[in-house]
Design a protein around this motif. Sequence first.
Motif, PDB file in Angstrom:
ATOM      1  N   ASP A 119      23.921 -17.036 -74.130  1.00 38.93           N
ATOM      2  CA  ASP A 119      23.435 -16.703 -72.940  1.00 38.93           C
ATOM      3  C   ASP A 119      22.056 -17.429 -72.740  1.00 38.93           C
ATOM      4  O   ASP A 119      21.414 -17.530 -73.184  1.00 38.93           O
ATOM      5  CB  ASP A 119      23.191 -14.870 -72.177  1.00 38.93           C
ATOM      6  N   SER A 179      24.150  -9.657 -68.940  1.00 44.88           N
ATOM      7  CA  SER A 179      23.399  -9.532 -69.037  1.00 44.88           C
ATOM      8  C   SER A 179      22.824  -8.199 -70.050  1.00 44.88           C
ATOM      9  O   SER A 179      22.222  -6.910 -69.414  1.00 44.88           O
ATOM     10  CB  SER A 179      22.916  -8.647 -67.630  1.00 44.88           C
ATOM     11  N   ARG A 232      20.353  -5.299 -65.900  1.00 41.91           N
ATOM     12  CA  ARG A 232      20.805  -5.082 -64.129  1.00 41.91           C
ATOM     13  C   ARG A 232      21.509  -3.675 -63.605  1.00 41.91           C
ATOM     14  O   ARG A 232      20.287  -3.512 -62.224  1.00 41.91           O
ATOM     15  CB  ARG A 232      21.022  -6.616 -63.431  1.00 41.91           C
ATOM     16  N   ARG A 279      20.465  -6.593 -72.963  1.00 39.46           N
ATOM     17  CA  ARG A 279      19.348  -6.497 -73.250  1.00 39.46           C
ATOM     18  C   ARG A 279      18.784  -6.641 -74.599  1.00 39.46           C
ATOM     19  O   ARG A 279      18.143  -6.458 -75.034  1.00 39.46           O
ATOM     20  CB  ARG A 279      18.673  -5.969 -72.426  1.00 39.46           C
TER      21      ARG A 279
HETATM   22  O1  G3P Z   1      24.146 -15.619 -67.082  1.00 36.67           O
HETATM   23  C1  G3P Z   1      23.800 -14.196 -66.610  1.00 36.67           C
HETATM   24  C2  G3P Z   1      23.095 -12.852 -66.875  1.00 36.67           C
HETATM   25  O2  G3P Z   1      23.596 -12.586 -68.246  1.00 36.67           O
HETATM   26  C3  G3P Z   1      21.880 -12.580 -66.769  1.00 36.67           C
HETATM   27  O3  G3P Z   1      21.326 -11.668 -67.116  1.00 36.67           O
HETATM   28  O4  G3P Z   1      19.015 -11.366 -68.314  1.00 36.67           O
HETATM   29  O5  G3P Z   1      18.848 -12.157 -65.786  1.00 36.67           O
HETATM   30  O6  G3P Z   1      20.214  -9.528 -65.768  1.00 36.67           O
HETATM   31  P1  G3P Z   1      19.481 -11.252 -66.767  1.00 36.67           P
END
Ligand code: G3P
Length: 295
Positions: free
Chosen positions: A11, A208, A176, A210
């Motif tokens: 990503d 998303s 998120r 982490r």
């Molecule tokens: O590609 C979208 C996604 O993975 C966004 O990640 O860290 O902005 O919530 P983040």
Amino acid sequence: MQKLPSKIFIDGGLPQETKKASGSMLASFGYPLDGQTTNPTLIARNLAAKQALPHQDFAGRGGEKLTEAQALEEYKRIVVEMSAVIPAGSVSIQVTATEKTTSGEMLEQARDRNKWIPNASIKFPATLTGLAAAGKACREMPINITLVFSQNQAAAVYEVTRGAKYPIFISPFVGRLDDIGQNGMHVVKNILKMFQNGDGHVEVLTASVRNLDHILYALQLKSEIITIPFKVFQLWAEENFRIPDENYAYEKPELEVIPYKPEIQLGRNWEEYDLSHGLTERGLAAFYKDWTSLF
Ligand code: G3P
């Protein structure tokens, strides 16, 4: 060499990360990276970093704004480079929309972006207009539904893409949800459970991400795909691409449980599912703001 239960994507907005990650996948597993996801924020971040550099062969150098056409050309150039690194993989390209963008406008953007590379997957937001556009696009090209935060949104994605001719990805954003104190991985778990009663035409792409625990739990759940920011991928590589054993338990008592809702069943008209989610609206606005800040 072992094969992972999930496909691994990166990503990001930097082709050099695609190259490095694909190289280490090849070295460790004997196969390259399975794909790449991008979004307007990640691409804008890459281009904004270039704008800050005074002596570079780049239209917006020295802090100058780009035109919208130049920004799009740069987005294309970046994904063309990524696509060349992983020609057998999938590269997600997102439409840029506000809540006012019509499904026709999104479809037009999608058709144009799908021509950029042969292995594109076009990202649409999980909104009413986004899914209306996606329902048509999935008969013409691979798609990826982004900004997914609920089981209801996932049911709608499943229904609107029924009978699609191309691969369909759905991207629940786990980090998120964690950010607002809810257990984002539960949405992945709930969607996978609901899809067990389906025909398998939608692949769950955990997004998303982490931290290492997100990766480990997504592997344990057998999420079809995991997209990982390069920094987190590196942490995982440092742990020799650890995979969860049967004793692995994803326990996050500090996060609120998101329960599975058995009453949300597949099989209804897609427009009957409640698509509203504050994070979808907020995420859409932020993507647009970041993108348009370039020009
Ligand atoms: O590609 C979208 C996604 O993975 C966004 O990640 O860290 O902005 O919530 P983040």
